[in-house]
Design an enzyme around this catalytic site. Structure first.
Site, mmCIF file in Angstrom:
data_model
loop_
_atom_site.group_PDB
_atom_site.id
_atom_site.type_symbol
_atom_site.label_atom_id
_atom_site.label_comp_id
_atom_site.label_asym_id
_atom_site.label_seq_id
_atom_site.Cartn_x
_atom_site.Cartn_y
_atom_site.Cartn_z
ATOM 1 N N THR A 207 69.064 -71.559 2.497
ATOM 2 C CA THR A 207 68.464 -71.579 3.844
ATOM 3 C C THR A 207 66.945 -71.448 3.798
ATOM 4 O OG1 THR A 207 68.656 -69.173 4.184
ATOM 5 C CG2 THR A 207 70.537 -70.547 4.877
ATOM 6 N N PRO A 248 62.696 -70.270 8.590
ATOM 7 C CA PRO A 248 63.930 -70.716 7.924
ATOM 8 C C PRO A 248 65.029 -70.989 8.945
ATOM 9 C CG PRO A 248 63.127 -68.645 7.002
ATOM 10 C CD PRO A 248 62.332 -68.904 8.242
ATOM 11 N N LEU A 249 65.715 -72.117 8.783
ATOM 12 C CA LEU A 249 66.810 -72.463 9.707
ATOM 13 C C LEU A 249 68.133 -71.938 9.144
ATOM 14 C CD1 LEU A 249 65.645 -76.070 10.654
ATOM 15 C CD2 LEU A 249 65.527 -74.008 12.071
ATOM 16 N N HIS A 250 68.197 -70.589 8.992
ATOM 17 C CA HIS A 250 69.373 -69.960 8.380
ATOM 18 C C HIS A 250 70.672 -70.395 9.067
ATOM 19 C CE1 HIS A 250 66.695 -67.173 6.249
ATOM 20 N NE2 HIS A 250 66.206 -66.737 7.374
ATOM 21 N N ASP A 251 70.789 -70.051 10.347
ATOM 22 C CA ASP A 251 72.058 -70.284 11.035
ATOM 23 C C ASP A 251 72.311 -71.761 11.345
ATOM 24 O OD1 ASP A 251 71.769 -67.156 12.894
ATOM 25 O OD2 ASP A 251 72.494 -67.583 10.888
#
Ligand code: RIB
Ligand code: CA
Length: 324
Positions: A207, A248-251
């Site tokens: 991520t 950050p585009l974690h989800d």
């Protein structure tokens, strides 16, 4: 012929990147969000529930997913939130914004959740959809662990569980060793990892490679793009100051990897969670020594590489397409 949309349930602690992930899932024609369950994590669970309701009021998906509120604290520890990242309201302060005539742009939802027993709703969805169901978790694993305690055989029959969490070959983000979702409730994560679920982990190893920069934001278009522009500035600024580079585009990556697993390269690993370390509590530990991976003792598949630019485009094109 278009394939039928895949039933998914999303367990979440919105949270700015959770909000982007919910918008992504609700705007994805190949996913049908049957239920959203909220959990304490980034913000208290009541705030998470209000934010999920705001997103449903904004996007008005049909059919409307069941919204169930879940655990207000971890299994054994006091809740530690991330309001410094996501804002006290969990939406980067956007709930303070007003329309030109002075009304809240994102008002408190007029109704509450449909249910307040999220672990039971997870089990009911597992029973209803079985191998067709994908459960996507975007926050601490408290609800899923509680669902397993009462209904493990049902949960083991789902098609896939995709969990945003962990860090194996990279440092943590909330401590040097731990990723936030696992760190908030390490006991829940340990129970989930030992439960024999068809589990895939999407952690910081991937991520942190898929980020949103301010320049990526679309011009104000419809309600969705304006919402995204309204909720992201604080997290973008925090990410820039704390980590450098975009947010950050974690989800959203966890949702994207559920929709298109080819975005990531997966390794079967025996992942354990540290629950007693003075400096390492919440750390996800796997034996990465050569020849130690593979099925024997594996507890999950871990995304260890990602086609970062393709994943970023996948996410942004679906989000911005929602405004087209
Ligand atoms: O470590 C990142 C995760 O923690 C994301 O799910 C974010 O929303 C926070 O919950
Ligand atoms: Ca989250």
């Amino acid at each position: 012929m278009a394939t039928a949309a895949r039933p998914v349930v999303i367990d979440t602690d919105p949270g700015v990147d959770d909000a982007l992930a919910l918008c992504l899932a609700l705007c994805s024609p190949d996913l049908c969000v049957e239920a959203i369950t909220t959990v304490a994590g980034n913000v208290p669970v009541e705030t998470a529930t209000r934010n999920a309701l705001r997103i449903l009021d904004l996007l008005r998906p049909a059919p409307r997913p069941v919204l169930a509120q879940g655990a207000s604290e971890p299994l054994k520890r006091p809740l530690q939130t991330a309001c410094e990242v996501h804002g006290e309201d969990g939406l980067g302060g956007a709930t303070a914004l007003l329309t030109p005539d002075g009304r809240p742009r994102y008002p408190d939802p007029p109704i509450g959740p449909d249910r307040t027993d999220a672990p039971e709703v997870l089990a009911e969805m597992a029973e209803r959809f079985a191998a067709r169901l994908t459960i996507i978790t975007l926050g601490p694993l408290t609800n899923l662990a509680l669902a397993l305690r009462g209904h493990a055989p049902l949960l083991r029959k789902v098609g896939q569980v995709v969990a945003m969490g962990g860090a194996l070959r990279v440092p943590g983000n909330v401590t040097p060793a731990a990723e936030f979702n696992i760190w908030v409730d390490p006991e829940a994560a340990a129970e989930v990892l030992q439960a024999g679920l068809p589990l895939r982990l999407v952690g910081l190893d991937v991520t942190h490679q898929v980020r949103l920069a301010a320049r990526d934001l679309p011009p104000p278009g419809d309600l969705v793009t304006r919402f995204i522009r309204d909720i992201t500035p604080q997290t973008l600024a925090w990410s820039e100051a704390a980590e450098g580079g975009g947010m950050p585009l974690h989800d959203p990556l966890a949702v994207a990897a559920a929709a298109d697993p080819t975005l990531c390269a997966w390794e079967e690993l025996a992942v354990r969670v540290e629950t007693r370390g003075e400096f390492t509590t919440g750390m996800t530990v796997a034996d990465l020594r050569p020849g130690r991976g593979g099925r024997s003792g594996a507890t999950c598949e871990v995304a260890m590489a990602v086609e970062a630019e393709r994943a970023r485009r996948f996410i942004l094109e679906r989000l911005w397409r929602s405004s087209s």
